[in-house]
Write an enzyme that holds these catalytic residues in place. Structure first.
Site, PDB file in Angstrom:
ATOM      1  N   ASN A  18       0.613  -1.133   0.207  1.00 19.86           N
ATOM      2  CA  ASN A  18       0.059   0.182  -0.057  1.00 19.86           C
ATOM      3  C   ASN A  18       0.649   0.954  -0.135  1.00 19.86           C
ATOM      4  O   ASN A  18       0.776   2.458  -0.743  1.00 19.86           O
ATOM      5  CB  ASN A  18      -1.004  -0.373   1.167  1.00 19.86           C
ATOM      6  CG  ASN A  18      -2.016  -0.991   0.380  1.00 19.86           C
ATOM      7  OD1 ASN A  18      -3.147  -0.796   0.341  1.00 19.86           O
ATOM      8  ND2 ASN A  18      -2.474  -2.098   1.548  1.00 19.86           N
ATOM      9  N   MET A  89       0.158  -2.428  11.536  1.00 20.66           N
ATOM     10  CA  MET A  89      -0.408  -3.500  12.956  1.00 20.66           C
ATOM     11  C   MET A  89      -0.487  -3.533  14.390  1.00 20.66           C
ATOM     12  O   MET A  89       0.090  -3.655  15.244  1.00 20.66           O
ATOM     13  CB  MET A  89       0.306  -4.557  12.596  1.00 20.66           C
ATOM     14  CG  MET A  89      -0.216  -5.325  11.266  1.00 20.66           C
ATOM     15  SD  MET A  89      -1.350  -4.960  10.914  1.00 20.66           S
ATOM     16  CE  MET A  89      -1.455  -5.283   8.943  1.00 20.66           C
ATOM     17  N   ILE A  91      -2.403  -1.021  17.084  1.00 20.31           N
ATOM     18  CA  ILE A  91      -3.177   0.527  17.450  1.00 20.31           C
ATOM     19  C   ILE A  91      -3.279   1.465  18.896  1.00 20.31           C
ATOM     20  O   ILE A  91      -2.480   1.212  18.867  1.00 20.31           O
ATOM     21  CB  ILE A  91      -4.554  -0.598  18.683  1.00 20.31           C
ATOM     22  CG1 ILE A  91      -5.012  -1.749  17.260  1.00 20.31           C
ATOM     23  CG2 ILE A  91      -6.068   0.553  19.324  1.00 20.31           C
ATOM     24  CD1 ILE A  91      -6.632  -2.752  17.847  1.00 20.31           C
ATOM     25  N   HIS A 108      -8.085  -0.330   5.545  1.00 22.40           N
ATOM     26  CA  HIS A 108      -8.923  -1.679   5.649  1.00 22.40           C
ATOM     27  C   HIS A 108      -9.234  -2.433   4.809  1.00 22.40           C
ATOM     28  O   HIS A 108      -9.815  -2.527   3.820  1.00 22.40           O
ATOM     29  CB  HIS A 108      -9.583  -1.940   7.088  1.00 22.40           C
ATOM     30  CG  HIS A 108     -10.007  -3.183   7.456  1.00 22.40           C
ATOM     31  ND1 HIS A 108      -9.330  -3.343   8.916  1.00 22.40           N
ATOM     32  CD2 HIS A 108     -11.293  -3.654   7.859  1.00 22.40           C
ATOM     33  CE1 HIS A 108      -9.500  -4.471   9.694  1.00 22.40           C
ATOM     34  NE2 HIS A 108     -11.347  -4.644   8.843  1.00 22.40           N
TER      35      HIS A 108
HETATM   36  C1  GAR Z   1      -3.238  -5.130   3.770  1.00 27.70           C
HETATM   37  O1  GAR Z   1      -3.964  -5.411   3.378  1.00 27.70           O
HETATM   38  C2  GAR Z   1      -3.814  -4.027   4.783  1.00 27.70           C
HETATM   39  O2  GAR Z   1      -5.857  -3.742   4.222  1.00 27.70           O
HETATM   40  C3  GAR Z   1      -3.898  -4.845   6.011  1.00 27.70           C
HETATM   41  O3  GAR Z   1      -2.737  -5.170   6.067  1.00 27.70           O
HETATM   42  C4  GAR Z   1      -2.169  -5.686   4.653  1.00 27.70           C
HETATM   43  C5  GAR Z   1      -0.479  -5.077   4.549  1.00 27.70           C
HETATM   44  O4  GAR Z   1      -0.286  -4.816   3.292  1.00 27.70           O
HETATM   45  N1  GAR Z   1      -3.999  -3.574   7.311  1.00 27.70           N
HETATM   46  C6  GAR Z   1      -4.580  -4.520   8.324  1.00 27.70           C
HETATM   47  O5  GAR Z   1      -5.303  -5.253   8.864  1.00 27.70           O
HETATM   48  C7  GAR Z   1      -4.585  -3.137   9.227  1.00 27.70           C
HETATM   49  N2  GAR Z   1      -6.445  -3.621  10.452  1.00 27.70           N
HETATM   50  P1  GAR Z   1       1.049  -4.460   3.095  1.00 27.70           P
HETATM   51  O6  GAR Z   1       1.731  -3.955   3.810  1.00 27.70           O
HETATM   52  O7  GAR Z   1       1.623  -4.568   1.914  1.00 27.70           O
HETATM   53  O8  GAR Z   1       0.944  -2.496   2.693  1.00 27.70           O
END
Ligand code: GAR
Length: 200
Positions: A18, A89, A91, A108
């Site tokens: 992201n 990750m 809170i 999310h």
């Molecule tokens: C993503 O799917 C994001 O939406 C999720 O973790 C992944 C991180 O991927 N976030 C959560 O679940 C937060 N509650 P990334 O490090 O490749 O962006």
């Protein structure tokens, strides 16, 4: 109207796809009202840090006790005006979310209010969606307040669940079809409003 883009700090913990979507959006002009000024990780091994370095974005790693105090110091020093949680990750406390009220957004991987809140993060969200048997899931970008995944929704995008989906295949499709699109778009929307000084 102010000309310089809003200074964005992106908080990460893992792979950083992201974050990459935001970096790419800034490069191709889809994100023009904001500029990624800093990437902060609570995990020194996060690949997201490599992505930031490759894009010449300053990074900081903050771990352990006193995390939030150190984070606030780092954000202030960088002049961060908008905080984007991109796969972060941890809170954040009520004290922190109140300090940056209306200036923290999160992506999310579900259609909130489904499969969200404490304990719902990463792959777990997709496992639960498959277990429940929903036929449509998606992603949400929302403001962050003291309630996990409870702040005002900015954007959502739906994604179909296919018959042979696994949590991993679903996670990949939700990222490709939803997260990597709505996160940069929501970021631009919020930065544009902040630049105009409009209520957000
Ligand atoms: C993503 O799917 C994001 O939406 C999720 O973790 C992944 C991180 O991927 N976030 C959560 O679940 C937060 N509650 P990334 O490090 O490749 O962006």
């Amino acid at each position: 109207m102010r000309k310089e883009p809003i200074k964005i700090a992106v908080l990460v913990s893992g792979g950083g796809t992201n974050l990459q979507a935001l970096i790419d959006a800034e490069k191709n002009g889809k994100l023009k009202s904001g500029k990624i000024a800093l990437v902060v990780s609570n995990n020194e091994k996060a690949f997201a840090l490599e992505r930031a370095k490759a894009a010449d974005i300053p990074t900081a790693v903050i771990t352990g006790d006193g995390f939030e105090d150190a984070l606030i110091k780092t954000l202030k020093k960088a002049g961060a005006e908008l905080i984007v949680l991109a796969g972060f990750m941890k809170i954040l406390s009520e004290r922190f979310t109140a300090l940056y009220s209306g200036r923290i957004i999160n992506v999310h991987p579900s259609l909130i209010p489904s499969f969200c809140g404490k304990g719902f993060y990463g792959l777990k969200v997709h496992e639960e969606a498959l277990k429940y048997g929903v036929k449509i899931t998606g992603a949400t970008v929302h403001f962050v307040n003291e309630i996990p995944d409870g702040g005002r929704i900015i954007m959502q995008k739906a994604v179909k669940i296919l018959p042979n989906d696994t949590a991993l295949s679903l996670q990949k499709r939700v990222m490709e079809q939803a997260e990597w699109k709505i996160l940069p778009a929501a970021c631009e929307k919020v930065c544009k409003k902040l630049l105009k000084g409009a209520a957000i």
